[in-house]
Enzyme design. Sequence first.
Site, PDB file in Angstrom:
ATOM      1  N   HIS A   1      -3.900   4.377   6.596  1.00  0.00           N
ATOM      2  CA  HIS A   1      -2.808   3.837   5.777  1.00  0.00           C
ATOM      3  C   HIS A   1      -1.441   4.097   6.392  1.00  0.00           C
ATOM      4  CE1 HIS A   1      -5.575   3.102   2.410  1.00  0.00           C
ATOM      5  NE2 HIS A   1      -6.182   4.195   2.849  1.00  0.00           N
TER       6      HIS A   1
ATOM      7  N   ASP B   1       0.820  -1.222   0.000  1.00  0.00           N
ATOM      8  CA  ASP B   1       0.000   0.000   0.000  1.00  0.00           C
ATOM      9  C   ASP B   1       0.854   1.272   0.000  1.00  0.00           C
ATOM     10  OD1 ASP B   1      -1.850   2.012   0.555  1.00  0.00           O
ATOM     11  OD2 ASP B   1      -2.401   1.229   2.535  1.00  0.00           O
TER      12      ASP B   1
END
Length: 551
Positions: A371, A198
Amino acid sequence: MAKQVAKQGKLRIIPLGGLGEVGKNMTAYEFNHKIIIVDTGIMFPENDMLGIDYIIPDFAYVRERAEQVVGIIITHGHEDHIGAIPHVVRAIQAPVYATPLTRGLIEVKLARAGGVERAQLNTVQAGQTLELGPFKIEFFHLSHSIPDAVGLGITTPAGLVVHTSDFKFDLSPVDGWPADYAKLAEFSKRGVDLLLSDSTNAERPGWTPSEMVIGPAFDRVLSESKGRVIIATFASLISRIQQVADAATRHGRKMALAGPSMVDNVKIARKLGYLNIADELLVPIDQALNMQDHKVVLMCTGSQGEPASIVGRLSTGTNRQFDLKPGDTVVLSSHPIPGNEETVSKTINRLLRRGAHVIYDGVLPVHVSGHASQEEQKLMLNLVKPKHFLPIHGELRQLTRHAALAEEVGIRKEDIFVVENGQIVELSGGNVRLGERIPGEYIFVDGESIGDIDDGVMREREMLARNGILLIDISLDKMTGRLLHEPEIVTRGFVSPQDAETLVPEVRRRVMEMVNGGGLENQKDIVGAVKSYLHEAVKRRPMVFVTLSKA
Ligand SMILES: [Zn+2]
Ligand SMILES: [Zn+2]
């Protein structure tokens, strides 16, 4: 030293979405004519995509090979990972695998989409291994801003690939379930040929704060607000909903949910045990609206300022069920998705103008990212120790930054692959190389119609928005063929009211002249004449429509 295993065959990784953009994550893995799909996300439209509800990946590659697809695997329940599932399962009849909460959210989505009773849904648990054709898939838990998120270890005869999907290394996650560090270390012991990780926050130094930091911010808002508190977030941000519920309990406020997606998601997450909300805390929205203002928290969608959402409608005074009132505090508990900054900013301004007190990230920490930031991304790279690296989930700038981080932790430049949607990456003989390119375009979804909104339509909408519209309504006496009354003229969005005062009578005069002169034989001529007059007078080319009725 990792044990050497002979690598056979070729694994093809086909990025269908989420590489070179934020959203609509979808990746296909293909080995020996068998395919698994990982995630089926949507992307929210940007400002200049008018009237588009959402965008799905162009998944023609897997749709054309539908009978080769042995499974669809969903890593977690966010829209950018499950949103396109109704479209995908309608086209591809393969079993779907997801953890319990993700599966529940998929069920809600499929039920609302309708017409997809045939979907074969299967539940998997973090820690479990699934064999699908040549693929051995190991699900491992990762912390994120929704419970039950998993990453995947994907083993084929070509080697081991680790696909993280979204994650952060949250050491005090809301659901008390940190990432499975041991599994990541175990993968690295086995030898990871390729890591897909990610990149969303690759430009952010340091660590992303734990979801826990939001609690005190909510406490402050709920204790200092004298009136109603309206909290907007994504309906799939389940952890955030839990935090609002906990804060409401602490401050003696009842919680009400506004909007069907919020209501449905909370229902399924509570049923499955992923949301711990006492029955007495939740009240129906109509009941909440009749309670004392300082006794309620309303949760709704619209943290991105979407015009059709509740917060979007509150900001324009067009929400049907309830409106803003003095003393209301509106909390936007999310960060604008790239491309949405302007919409969010305008929504905040409109809410302020309508008298609401507005709290957003920047005023108080009412949102943290789900994130990983740079240090966590490096930790992932260090734990997994991949031979090759493919940054995913991000625009080119984030992918490139993530690639630089990988170099910093010792991965060779030639082993790092920064690619965008449609660029196939191949793993064979322990080596990674680029394959061919396939189209990786946008598919626009606008209400019922899918994909038939092409660039032409988008251009037309853009013109409408930029140049406005002028409607001429002409009523004729059907006996005499003469005008019943003067043409009615409506303008929208292209001249100021002052300019309209002089323009409209002039347009009307010209139209009457043409009609009386028999020019109505051709409505096109009227449109053309009006257009050229407007262009001459105000240098604008609005869309001009003529409607004609006879009575
Ligand atoms: Zn996510
Ligand atoms: Zn995501």
